[in-house]
Design an enzyme around this catalytic site. Structure first.
Site, PDB file in Angstrom:
ATOM      1  N   ARG A 197      51.797  18.472  22.832  1.00 49.14           N
ATOM      2  CA  ARG A 197      50.745  17.593  22.602  1.00 49.14           C
ATOM      3  C   ARG A 197      49.437  18.445  21.990  1.00 49.14           C
ATOM      4  NH1 ARG A 197      46.095  20.458  25.014  1.00 49.14           N
ATOM      5  NH2 ARG A 197      46.370  20.829  27.356  1.00 49.14           N
ATOM      6  N   GLU A 234      41.227  12.720  29.579  1.00 49.93           N
ATOM      7  CA  GLU A 234      40.285  13.923  29.685  1.00 49.93           C
ATOM      8  C   GLU A 234      39.545  14.048  28.147  1.00 49.93           C
ATOM      9  OE1 GLU A 234      41.960  17.605  30.868  1.00 49.93           O
ATOM     10  OE2 GLU A 234      40.550  18.587  29.567  1.00 49.93           O
ATOM     11  N   ARG A 294      44.516  12.090  23.060  1.00 50.54           N
ATOM     12  CA  ARG A 294      45.795  13.275  23.064  1.00 50.54           C
ATOM     13  C   ARG A 294      47.151  12.580  22.333  1.00 50.54           C
ATOM     14  NH1 ARG A 294      45.517  16.959  27.815  1.00 50.54           N
ATOM     15  NH2 ARG A 294      43.358  17.606  27.556  1.00 50.54           N
ATOM     16  N   CYS A 302      37.245  20.286  27.359  1.00 51.15           N
ATOM     17  CA  CYS A 302      37.431  21.446  28.294  1.00 51.15           C
ATOM     18  C   CYS A 302      37.655  22.545  27.292  1.00 51.15           C
ATOM     19  CB  CYS A 302      38.713  21.387  29.118  1.00 51.15           C
ATOM     20  SG  CYS A 302      39.063  22.786  29.884  1.00 51.15           S
ATOM     21  N   THR A 351      39.427  25.124  27.527  1.00 43.45           N
ATOM     22  CA  THR A 351      40.728  25.642  27.372  1.00 43.45           C
ATOM     23  C   THR A 351      41.639  25.106  26.533  1.00 43.45           C
ATOM     24  OG1 THR A 351      41.775  24.164  29.104  1.00 43.45           O
ATOM     25  CG2 THR A 351      40.663  26.336  29.818  1.00 43.45           C
ATOM     26  N   ARG A 378      49.524  22.152  23.118  1.00 42.74           N
ATOM     27  CA  ARG A 378      50.286  22.731  24.317  1.00 42.74           C
ATOM     28  C   ARG A 378      51.657  22.456  24.091  1.00 42.74           C
ATOM     29  NH1 ARG A 378      51.713  22.757  29.923  1.00 42.74           N
ATOM     30  NH2 ARG A 378      51.546  20.411  30.502  1.00 42.74           N
ATOM     31  N   ARG A 381      52.973  26.068  35.129  1.00 45.57           N
ATOM     32  CA  ARG A 381      52.685  24.935  36.061  1.00 45.57           C
ATOM     33  C   ARG A 381      53.542  24.073  36.918  1.00 45.57           C
ATOM     34  NH1 ARG A 381      48.339  21.693  31.793  1.00 45.57           N
ATOM     35  NH2 ARG A 381      47.220  23.582  30.851  1.00 45.57           N
ATOM     36  N   GLU A 398      49.360  20.498  35.859  1.00 47.19           N
ATOM     37  CA  GLU A 398      48.587  21.395  36.427  1.00 47.19           C
ATOM     38  C   GLU A 398      48.206  21.043  37.729  1.00 47.19           C
ATOM     39  OE1 GLU A 398      44.678  20.064  33.885  1.00 47.19           O
ATOM     40  OE2 GLU A 398      45.148  22.014  34.111  1.00 47.19           O
TER      41      GLU A 398
HETATM   42  P1  ADP Z   1      48.079  18.270  29.455  1.00 46.51           P
HETATM   43  O1  ADP Z   1      47.580  19.769  29.542  1.00 46.51           O
HETATM   44  O2  ADP Z   1      49.176  18.028  28.586  1.00 46.51           O
HETATM   45  O3  ADP Z   1      47.403  17.197  29.877  1.00 46.51           O
HETATM   46  P2  ADP Z   1      49.148  18.312  32.379  1.00 46.51           P
HETATM   47  O4  ADP Z   1      49.333  19.583  33.134  1.00 46.51           O
HETATM   48  O5  ADP Z   1      47.995  17.729  32.700  1.00 46.51           O
HETATM   49  O6  ADP Z   1      49.181  18.738  30.745  1.00 46.51           O
HETATM   50  O7  ADP Z   1      50.482  17.589  32.466  1.00 46.51           O
HETATM   51  C1  ADP Z   1      50.407  15.990  31.901  1.00 46.51           C
HETATM   52  C2  ADP Z   1      51.635  15.453  32.139  1.00 46.51           C
HETATM   53  O8  ADP Z   1      52.603  15.905  31.298  1.00 46.51           O
HETATM   54  C3  ADP Z   1      52.199  15.634  33.415  1.00 46.51           C
HETATM   55  O9  ADP Z   1      52.940  14.368  33.971  1.00 46.51           O
HETATM   56  C4  ADP Z   1      53.445  16.563  33.273  1.00 46.51           C
HETATM   57  O10 ADP Z   1      54.522  16.267  34.309  1.00 46.51           O
HETATM   58  C5  ADP Z   1      53.845  16.051  32.004  1.00 46.51           C
HETATM   59  N1  ADP Z   1      54.581  17.282  31.280  1.00 46.51           N
HETATM   60  C6  ADP Z   1      54.100  18.517  30.768  1.00 46.51           C
HETATM   61  N2  ADP Z   1      55.098  19.107  30.199  1.00 46.51           N
HETATM   62  C7  ADP Z   1      56.204  18.180  30.134  1.00 46.51           C
HETATM   63  C8  ADP Z   1      57.610  18.436  29.791  1.00 46.51           C
HETATM   64  N3  ADP Z   1      57.994  19.483  29.127  1.00 46.51           N
HETATM   65  N4  ADP Z   1      58.585  17.451  29.813  1.00 46.51           N
HETATM   66  C9  ADP Z   1      58.040  16.304  30.510  1.00 46.51           C
HETATM   67  N5  ADP Z   1      56.736  16.046  30.911  1.00 46.51           N
HETATM   68  C10 ADP Z   1      55.879  17.012  30.747  1.00 46.51           C
HETATM   69  N1  DAR Z   2      39.401  21.916  35.969  1.00 45.79           N
HETATM   70  C1  DAR Z   2      39.562  22.943  35.054  1.00 45.79           C
HETATM   71  C2  DAR Z   2      40.808  22.731  34.118  1.00 45.79           C
HETATM   72  C3  DAR Z   2      41.346  23.927  33.316  1.00 45.79           C
HETATM   73  C4  DAR Z   2      42.245  23.542  32.343  1.00 45.79           C
HETATM   74  N2  DAR Z   2      42.734  22.404  32.569  1.00 45.79           N
HETATM   75  C5  DAR Z   2      42.542  21.094  31.689  1.00 45.79           C
HETATM   76  N3  DAR Z   2      41.377  21.327  30.906  1.00 45.79           N
HETATM   77  N4  DAR Z   2      42.954  20.065  31.818  1.00 45.79           N
HETATM   78  C6  DAR Z   2      39.930  24.297  35.861  1.00 45.79           C
HETATM   79  O1  DAR Z   2      38.921  24.977  35.564  1.00 45.79           O
HETATM   80  O2  DAR Z   2      40.676  24.096  36.497  1.00 45.79           O
HETATM   81 MG    MG Z   3      45.960  17.135  31.684  1.00 46.76          MG
END
Ligand code: ADP
Ligand code: DAR
Ligand code: MG
Length: 316
Positions: A85, A184, A188, A230, A232, A239, A268, A273
Site C-alpha cells: 500500500r 487515516e 490509500r 502520521c 510514520t 508498506r 504486527r 497494528e
Molecule cells: P496500514 O498501515 O496499511 O493501514 P494496518 O496495520 O492498519 O495497515 O492494517 C490494515 C489492514 O490490512 C488490516 O486489516 C490487516 O489485516 C490488513 N493486512 C495487512 N497486511 C496484509 C497482508 N499481507 N495480507 C492481507 N491483509 C493484510
Molecule cells: N497512533 C500512532 C500510530 C503510529 C503508526 N500507525 C499509523 N499511523 N496508523 C501511534 O503512535 O501508535
Molecule cells: Mg492502518
C-alpha cells in the site's frame, strides 16, 4: 502555496496524551505542521525512519519494476498473502483534525472521479461508507479489504469527525485492488492477493497510484516527500507486508523480533497494528519509508522476508 491552518501543538499531540500506548503519539493536523512544529516532528521522524536526519532530503519518486522481485514463497509453505500500500494526500486540503464536513465531501468527490477511468484488472466500483449495508461493511473488514472504523488512536487524534461522511472504498472485481478514501489519509492505494508474489502485487499498486497521479495533485514536500497525516507514513509511504507463518522462528519471540529489527522489518498482528497474531499468522512489513525510494523500500522488505524464511528453514 500551502494554505495556513490554525493547528496547535495540542492538535498534534492530543492522541499521544490520550493514548499512552501510542508508538509515536503525534499526527500532523495539516501539511504545514511539519514545518511549524519541526522541532518536535524531526527527532521523531529521525528515530522512526532509522536515521533520516533533519539535514536529509527524501529522494524523488522511483517505483522501479515489480518484475525485479521474485515470488517470496513459490512453494506456498509460509506466506498466506501479500499486500502493498501507499498513501497520498490531495494538495490544498488539510488533514483530518482540520477537515470540515464540506472538505470531506469535496475530497471524496475529487478522488472518486479518476477511479472511473481504472480499467482491465483495476476496473471496479466505488462505495461511499454511509450508503453501505453494515453486513457488507463487516464482510469487507473481516476480509481485510476495508478499514475498521472507530480506531481509538484516530478518534483521539480527532480523525473520525463527521464519520462516515466522505469515507469510502473503491474495490476491483477480483478484490485484489482497493482504494480507501479518508480513513487515516486522504487516499490509500492497496493491492493484495493470496501467496507471496510481491512483484505482481507491487506492479498492481504502481498502476493504481500512477493512474490517480494523472488527475490529482498530491501534497509533497521537497525534503519530506509525500506528506501524510502520521509521520510514520511520510516519504515513499510504502508498506509492503506479508501475512506469514514462521512457527519455529516465532517460538523465540525475542530472537524473532531482533532478527526482524535487523532487517528494518516491523511485526504486527494478523489484523494489523495493535492486534495479536491469530493462528500464528504475523503481518510483517518494511518499517522505513523515508530516505528510500518506493523501489528501495520494497527491496528492503523482499530481502528481509527472504532472510526470515531462510532462518525458519535453518531452524527445521
Ligand atoms: P496500514 O498501515 O496499511 O493501514 P494496518 O496495520 O492498519 O495497515 O492494517 C490494515 C489492514 O490490512 C488490516 O486489516 C490487516 O489485516 C490488513 N493486512 C495487512 N497486511 C496484509 C497482508 N499481507 N495480507 C492481507 N491483509 C493484510
Ligand atoms: N497512533 C500512532 C500510530 C503510529 C503508526 N500507525 C499509523 N499511523 N496508523 C501511534 O503512535 O501508535
Ligand atoms: Mg492502518
Amino acid at each position: 502555496m500551502t494554505p495556513k491552518y490554525c493547528s496547535t501543538l495540542l492538535d498534534c499531540i492530543r492522541s499521544g496524551l490520550c493514548r499512552h500506548e501510542s508508538g509515536v503519539g503525534i499526527y500532523a493536523p495539516d501539511p504545514g505542521a511539519y514545518k511549524t512544529f519541526a522541532e518536535i516532528f524531526d527527532p521523531i521522524i529521525e528515530s522512526y525512519h532509522t536515521g533520516f536526519k533533519h539535514t536529509d532530503k527524501h529522494p524523488a519518486t522511483c517505483f522501479g519494476y515489480g518484475s525485479d522481485f521474485p515470488n517470496l514463497d513459490p512453494e506456498q509453505k509460509f506466506i498466506v498473502s501479500t499486500r502493498v500500500r501507499c498513501a497520498r494526500s490531495v494538495e490544498g486540503f488539510p488533514f483530518n483534525p482540520c477537515l470540515t464536513k464540506r472538505n470531506y465531501k469535496d475530497l471524496e468527490c475529487l478522488i472518486k472521479k479518476p477511479l472511473r477511468a481504472l480499467c482491465n484488472e483495476h476496473a471496479g466500483s466505488y462505495h461511499t461508507l454511509g450508503c453501505m449495508d453494515s453486513d457488507d461493511i463487516q464482510k469487507l473488514v473481516d476480509a481485510g479489504l476495508l478499514f475498521k472504523g472507530k480506531n481509538r488512536f484516530l478518534k483521539s487524534a480527532n480523525a473520525l469527525r463527521y464519520w462516515p461522511t466522505g469515507r469510502g472504498i473503491f474495490i476491483n472485481k477480483t478484490c485484489t485492488f482497493v482504494i480507501w478514501v479518508n480513513e487515516e489519509d486522504h487516499i490509500r492505494v492497496i493491492a493484495l492477493e493470496k501467496g507471496g508474489d510481491l512483484g505482481r502485487v507491487y506492479e498492481r499498486m504502481i498502476v493504481g497510484v500512477e493512474s490517480l497521479a494523472h488527475s490529482l495533485k498530491f501534497s509533497r514536500d521537497a525534503r519530506l516527500g509525500n506528506l501524510t497525516f502520521c509521520p510514520t507514513n511520510l516519504g515513499c509511504t510504502i508498506r509492503a507486508s506479508v501475512h506469514i507463518k514462521l512457527p519455529l522462528l516465532a517460538s523465540n519471540r525475542r530472537n524473532f523480533l531482533e532478527l526482524a529489527k535487523k532487517h528494518h522489518l516491523q511485526v504486527r498482528g494478523t489484523l494489523g497494528e495493535y492486534s495479536q497474531a491469530l493462528g500464528g499468522i504475523y503481518d510483517i512489513s518494511n518499517k522505513r519509508r523515508m530516505g528510500l525510494t518506493e523501489y528501495e523500500a520494497v527491496a528492503e522488505m523482499h530481502k528481509g522476508i527472504s532472510a526470515l524464511i531462510e532462518a525458519e528453514c535453518e531452524e527445521s
